[in-house]
Design a protein around this motif. Structure first.
Motif, mmCIF file in Angstrom:
data_model
loop_
_atom_site.group_PDB
_atom_site.id
_atom_site.type_symbol
_atom_site.label_atom_id
_atom_site.label_comp_id
_atom_site.label_asym_id
_atom_site.label_seq_id
_atom_site.Cartn_x
_atom_site.Cartn_y
_atom_site.Cartn_z
ATOM 1 N N VAL A 258 0.782 -1.080 -0.283
ATOM 2 C CA VAL A 258 -0.051 0.052 -0.075
ATOM 3 C C VAL A 258 0.824 1.177 0.037
ATOM 4 C CG1 VAL A 258 -1.572 1.210 1.428
ATOM 5 C CG2 VAL A 258 -1.944 -1.213 0.954
ATOM 6 N N GLN A 268 -8.433 2.684 -2.724
ATOM 7 C CA GLN A 268 -7.029 3.380 -2.445
ATOM 8 C C GLN A 268 -6.195 3.314 -3.636
ATOM 9 O OE1 GLN A 268 -6.683 0.111 0.656
ATOM 10 N NE2 GLN A 268 -5.444 1.535 2.085
ATOM 11 N N ASP A 271 -7.020 6.410 -5.497
ATOM 12 C CA ASP A 271 -6.159 7.689 -4.892
ATOM 13 C C ASP A 271 -4.708 7.647 -5.114
ATOM 14 O OD1 ASP A 271 -8.552 8.317 -3.675
ATOM 15 O OD2 ASP A 271 -8.285 7.492 -1.652
#
Length: 309
Positions: A258, A268, A271
């Motif tokens: 991540v 995510q 983003d």
């Protein structure tokens, strides 16, 4: 933002594995299928063994119809520039004009020693690389009926007929990438249609992109003519359990992925890609490491790509 699939077959993949990924990427709307150009695994046994990048792409050229195909990056140490120009132009013809050439200087010494490939010192490799870019692009851009000559320290070309020619309008796009401060941006500004930042953070990519823009301005080239892209590992899950399974399958930690890749939930991932768009990237190569997990591509196509605009 264009999304491209990027594979690492040296880690263990057959041609059929790659064909399955390329076809699924084409079916689900990804812009391109790219592969690395390596002959030795980087960890693991690499079974059943390496596949040649341009032989692979020649096969895929005949077994796909719309998706673009290329290397990230072909090692300049592996091939002489004249024969490389011939091979890539031929694959371009075989694909109906869908090929791109990512070309780098070569860096992984172990694969050279494992297969008897000369591995000069870094400065010489880079000097050869610069000449290779000049020769390959010079051969392709020579008008039909004219000849091409080049006198370099490492390569000399005399009265080449400069054949065969690429078929796609404008010629075959050349990609240059890396984190070098001076020579790499200068080579991209002179020879490339795309500059790629491999596995850099969005802030670092923004710095690298500005360096190549400055290099373009130094040679009176419009920086907007150069596509800016990044390469990042992919690991997206519809829920926490699926994400954990995908991270475990590639031997990586979820939190690390991540932090450093396009990873986590679809939101995510969106983003993260947005941050790279803000840094200047218009194209991202998603490094797909588990080639058997075709559902991974489906998830990105269905829940990430539509949100990128």
């Amino acid at each position: 933002m264009q999304l491209r699939v990027f594979t690492e077959p040296q880690q263990g993949a057959t041609y059929d594995d790659l064909l399955a990924v390329a076809r699924r990427a084409e079916e689900t709307g990804f812009d391109a299928f790219f592969r690395s150009d390596h002959y030795l695994a980087m960890g693991g046994d690499g079974l059943p063994g390496p596949t040649d990048a341009w032989l692979t792409l020649a096969g895929l050229a005949r077994e796909t119809s719309t998706i673009r195909l290329g290397t990230l990056m072909t090692a300049g140490t592996f091939r002489l520039p004249g024969p490389l120009a011939i091979s890539v132009a031929q694959v371009d013809q075989m694909s109906g004009g869908r090929v791109e050439l990512g070309l780098g200087s070569g860096w992984f010494e172990a694969e050279h020693t494992a297969y008897g490939i000369p591995f000069p010192p870094l400065r010489e490799r880079f000097d050869r690389y610069a000449e290779q870019l000049a020769v390959v692009t010079g051969l392709w851009s020579t008008p039909p009926g004219e000849t091409f000559s080049f006198a370099g320290e490492h390569y000399a070309v005399v009265d080449s007929p400069a054949l065969p020619k690429p078929v796609q309008p404008g010629g075959i796009p050349v990609l240059v990438g890396g984190r070098g401060k001076e020579r790499t941006p200068a080579l991209a500004a002179r020879y490339a249609q795309e500059f790629n930042t491999p596995f850099a953070s969005a802030p670092d990519a923004a710095v690298l992109f500005e360096r190549v823009r400055e290099a373009c301005r130094a040679v009176d080239r419009d920086p907007a003519d150069l596509v800016l892209s990044s390469a990042l590992v992919l690991c997206v899950g519809a829920d926490d359990a699926q994400l954990a399974r995908r991270a475990a399958a590639i031997g990586r930690d979820v939190d690390e992925l991540v932090a450093n890749g396009v990873a986590g939930s679809p939101a995510q991932a969106v983003d993260t890609l947005g941050r790279f768009a803000e840094a200047g990237a218009t194209r991202v190569y998603l490094q797909v490491l588990d080639l058997a997990d075709l559902d991974h591509l489906d998830l990105v196509a269905e829940q990430v790509a539509p949100q990128l605009g």
